[in-house]
Design a protein around this motif. Structure first.
Motif: not given
Length: 917
Positions: A633-657
């Motif tokens: 990722x080289x676009x800072x705007x898309x980087x911010x979206x990727x970090x938001x995706x990481x937050x969603x992925x973290x929430x899904x993992x915690x749902x399984x735990x």
């Protein structure tokens, strides 16, 4: 008469004078006695050393003595100068010189023992070699020649020299003792010729004490054990590996057939039975059951790491057989690990730890086999038969299974309604790159002439300022040397710290750092840069005993500390790290070392990565590696979206735990591999272990400039919660200011790595203390891991572009990347806004150009600049929000501008309905 009278008168006058003189005499005698008492030594010397009488031979003696001392001083100074000049000689030339010297000695000894060499040299060889080794004197030149050839062929392996010397010594003692007993065990009384015709003086010294104490019957088996021990040490063969190596030798000589590879049954895989022999690699791979001794020492560390970390499956077993066709001997691996540890001065990992780690690794793979059988039947991607999978590792056009998200539609009380998993299909064979792709640097120097000069300068400074302190030692690192200063009684430490500038002046270096006290010692440390710096290679760090004994895939190599020990860290235990430093301080090299370490130790099933590179040039070498879940990722705007995706992925993992009742992702993965955690009946979801997710941001400042609130909120949420979910962040920046590294980010990123900074304020932002402003750059850093009180000074490791390309090429050849499409796509619903621009197209383009060029999204500014009313300006702002030019409204604050000036042409083309320029 007159004359008599006058004479008597004179006598009468003299009488009182005599009486007065008699009264003064005792006082003079007392004074004389005191003076004599004060100078007894001087009188004794005068009496004891009378002046010798001049003789004609005295001058000749003094002349000869002066000439002799002059010649001796001249020759001594010449040899001392040669000795000092050899300190700077290349170590490779020293090793070659030693090897050639041994070869020359072997030739001379061969001439004296294999033939009748006349002269003084022949007599000396007969007296020394034949007298010491007896009948085995013919083997001495062969032994010396073998050692010389080994030093010439393998100068980069000095770690085994000690082992070989110990083994040969034991082998010679045992063998010569047996030869001496076989020849009748003659004593010294039998004569010198009788001893030379048997085992020599060594054989006599080895056998005679045993014969006198335990008798000849027990002396023979004891000497046999000593000889066998020496043979095992020389060949690096543990006792439990003797049958296996004999079988391997028979196979190589053609005396026996290779054993058939053993295959586990499906019942054994399903039930997860325990086996006594630790297995290397996947549970489905077929290995030969013998060890090639020629490759044991070379490939022990790399094969153990690659076989331990490779998640090979049943379908790809035959493809991997060409690379790993032999099972590894754990004890031989431990011996090789010991040799590598001795090379670098690091304590090796114990053999018991290697044995236990091998067993646990094998059990974990066998437990994972039960869940992989069903995953291959219903998993996505191309299904391969046995013949297809056999050629999967050799064909470049083999389709790679998709990396998909797994959805489960089931009862809401049993599992979360949707969980995204990052996994590889079960028919992929992946082998880790060999550490031979990374260069060796060898052990560093522990002392140089520059260190001696610095010690002398420090001593002079303490003497000039009358400080009772002394330099008691130093530890030399690759970049700086720490000098240990011990203070005398009742000397304040402040006296040393007050001399910082004077010490810097004396050693001619402005970068002097004083540590008071050294952690764990009652001494003050003075760190002074080396005038002859050394480079630390990443390959040496990953080959160290600590890194070789650690199985975790998130272990990365960092560098070497001041005391000469290698520094490595587990990113999973950080759990997040902030790396900061000025331009040219070594920050980019550190990021390259982190990524290369992960590629060398972890498969894509173990670790997946998200790389953010706003500078667009730092991480381009890693484009296309299979560990990525999205392109770099080289676009800072898309980087911010990727970090938001990481937050969603973290929430899904915690749902399984939460659904399965586990507190950490490692426990959940272990349950999935062992079959304890399964999807409910009737569910279409397939449980698979979650990989570690590593997010590396190369320049945090660019992200904080584009979307500071969104980026900070995402980073804070990830760093607060993502540790148990297996998600870890590496944040790097060259501008460590308070507006980039905010207080919330610092509070949730406990591990810090600070390189050279330009000011004290930047050092305090990174490390919360001073110190980074005194570093000398080019990899010199302070590492402050989580829980440490004081930072550790270290020289960062270096990996060049050729090494990176070699590792990346190996990873790309294994498989192609499969990206997630939803990483950089925002999921939040935007506000419903009128999409009809109508006649306001030109006005909207002017508003967009004005907002983007000024980077200020204000409705009142549009009113003033475009001379429109409030309603029109608000509608233009809403239209720009729907096209992604500005962010949502936040009350009276100006809106965030999401587009940079260089992207203005593309935005205007989208507004006009044209194709992107």
């Amino acid at each position: 008469m007159a004359s008599r009278t006058s004479g008597s008168g004179k006598a009468a006058k003299k009488a009182p004078a005599k009486k007065a003189a008699a009264k003064k005499a005792p006082a003079k005698q007392a004074t004389a006695k005191k003076a004599a008492a004060k100078k007894p030594a001087a009188k004794a010397k005068a009496k004891a050393a009378p002046k010798p009488a001049p003789s004609p031979t005295g001058g000749i003696y003094r002349l000869v003595r002066a000439c002799w001392l002059g010649v001796a001083h001249t020759v001594g100074a010449l040899f001392r100068g040669i000795g000092r000049s050899t300190k700077g000689l290349d170590p490779a030339h020293r090793k070659d010189g030693l090897a050639l010297l041994l070869l020359g000695i072997a030739l001379v000894v061969a001439a004296g023992t294999w033939s009748n060499l006349d002269g003084t040299v022949g007599d000396l060889i007969k007296m020394l070699i034949t007298g010491a080794f007896g009948r085995l004197d013919l083997l001495v030149p062969v032994l010396l020649g073998v050692i010389a050839v080994r030093l010439i062929r393998h100068p980069e392996k000095p770690e085994a020299n000690g082992r070989i010397v110990v083994g040969l010594s034991a082998l010679l003692i045992g063998g010569l003792g047996l030869v001496h007993i076989a020849c009748g065990a003659p004593g010294r009384s039998a004569g010198e010729s009788a001893i030379q015709d048997s085992g020599g003086l060594i054989g006599w010294a080895a056998s005679r004490p045993l014969i006198e104490t335990v008798g000849q019957v027990l002396a023979v088996p004891l000497l046999v054990l000593v000889a066998v021990f020496g043979l095992l040490v020389v060949t690096a063969t543990p006792v439990n590996a003797i049958p296996r190596r004999l079988r391997a030798l028979a196979v190589r000589l053609g005396l026996a057939d290779a054993p058939a590879p053993a295959r586990e049954s499906e019942d054994d895989e399903t039930d997860g039975e325990q086996h006594a022999r630790p297995r290397r690699g996947s549970a489905h791979n077929m290995r030969k059951d013998y060890l090639d001794p020629a490759h044991a020492e070379k490939e022990a560390l790399d094969s153990r790491r690659s076989s331990r970390k490779g998640r090979a499956r049943r379908g790809g077993a035959a493809a991997d057989a060409g690379h790993h066709d032999e099972s590894r001997d754990v004890a031989a691996d431990a011996a090789a690990s010991l040799d590598g540890a001795l090379l670098h001065g690091v304590q090796p990992s114990p053999l018991v730890a290697d044995l236990s780690s091998g067993v646990s690794s094998g059990e974990r793979r066998r437990a994972a086999a039960a869940g992989d059988g069903e995953a291959r039947d219903a998993g996505p991607g191309r299904k391969e038969t046995g013949a297809d999978s056999k050629d999967a590792g050799r064909r470049e056009d083999t389709p790679v299974p998709d990396l998909t998200k797994q959805s489960a539609h089931q009862e809401p009380d049993s599992l979360p309604p949707r969980a995204e998993q990052l996994q590889l299909s079960g028919d992929i064979t992946y082998s880790l790159p060999s550490l031979d792709l990374l260069e060796r640097g060898g052990p560093g120097r522990t002392r140089s002439a520059a260190n001696d000069r610095v010690v002398e300068s420090l001593t002079n400074v303490f003497g000039e300022f009358k400080v009772d302190a002394a330099v008691t030692g130093f530890t030399r690192g690759p970049t700086v040397t720490r000098y240990v200063i011990e203070l005398g009684p009742a000397v304040k430490v402040e006296k040393i710290t007050a001399l910082t500038k004077n010490i810097a002046y004396a050693v001619a270096s402005p970068d002097v750092r004083i540590i008071s006290p050294i952690p764990g010692k009652s001494a003050v440390g003075i760190e002074i840069p080396n005038s002859d710096r050394e480079m630390v290679n990443l390959g040496d760090v990953l080959r160290s005993a600590e890194a070789a004994g650690e199985e975790h895939p998130m272990l990365v190599g960092l560098g070497k500390d001041v005391e000469g020990g290698y520094v490595s860290a587990n990113l999973a235990r950080m759990p997040h790290i902030l790396i900061a430093g000025a331009t040219g301080s070594g920050k980019s090299s550190c990021i390259n070392c982190l990524i290369t370490s992960v590629l060398a130790r972890a498969t894509p099933e173990d670790v997946r990565m998200v790389l953010v590179d706003p500078k667009r040039v730092e991480l381009t070498a890693y484009e296309g590696i299979p560990h990525l879940i999205t392109p770099i990722i080289t676009n800072p705007k898309k980087a911010a979206e990727a970090l938001q995706w990481v937050v969603r992925e973290m929430d899904l993992r915690y749902d399984d735990l939460a659904a399965y009742g586990y507190r950490h992702i490692d426990d959940f993965n272990a349950a999935v591999r062992s079959g304890k955690a399964t999807a409910p009946e009737g569910s279409e979801r397939e449980l698979a272990p979650y990989p570690y997710l590593l997010v590396i941001v190369d320049e945090l400042a660019d992200l904080m400039m584009v979307a500071p609130r969104d980026v900070e909120d995402a980073i804070v949420r990830i760093t607060q919660l993502a540790r148990a979910a297996g998600i870890h962040l590496v944040l790097a920046t060259q501008r460590p200011s308070v507006d980039v590294v905010t207080g919330l980010i610092k509070a949730n990123v406990p591990s810090r790595l600070g390189f050279s900074t330009s000011s004290l304020a930047d050092s305090r932002v990174i490390l919360d203390q001073a110190g980074a402003e005194k570093l000398i750059g080019k990899g010199d850093g302070l590492f402050l891991p989580m829980g440490a009180n004081k930072p550790v000074r270290m020289q960062g490791a270096f990996v060049d572009e050729e090494e990176i390309h070699g590792v990346v090429a190996h990873c790309k050849a294994q498989m192609s990347p499969v990206f997630r499409e939803d990483v950089v796509v925002g999921q939040s619903k935007k506000k419903e806004i009128d999409e009809e621009i109508g006649d306001d197209l030109d006005l909207l383009c002017q508003a967009a150009e004005l907002v983007v060029s000024t980077q200020f999204g204000s409705t009142s500014m549009l009113q003033r600049k475009l001379r429109v009313g409030f309603a029109k300006a608000g509608r233009l702002m809403d239209l720009m929000e729907s096209r992604g030019v500005v962010g949502p409204s936040e009350g009276s604050k100006a809106r965030d501008v999401l587009i940079k000036p260089d992207e203005l042409d593309g935005v205007l083309a989208v507004i006009r309905g044209e194709s992107h320029p």
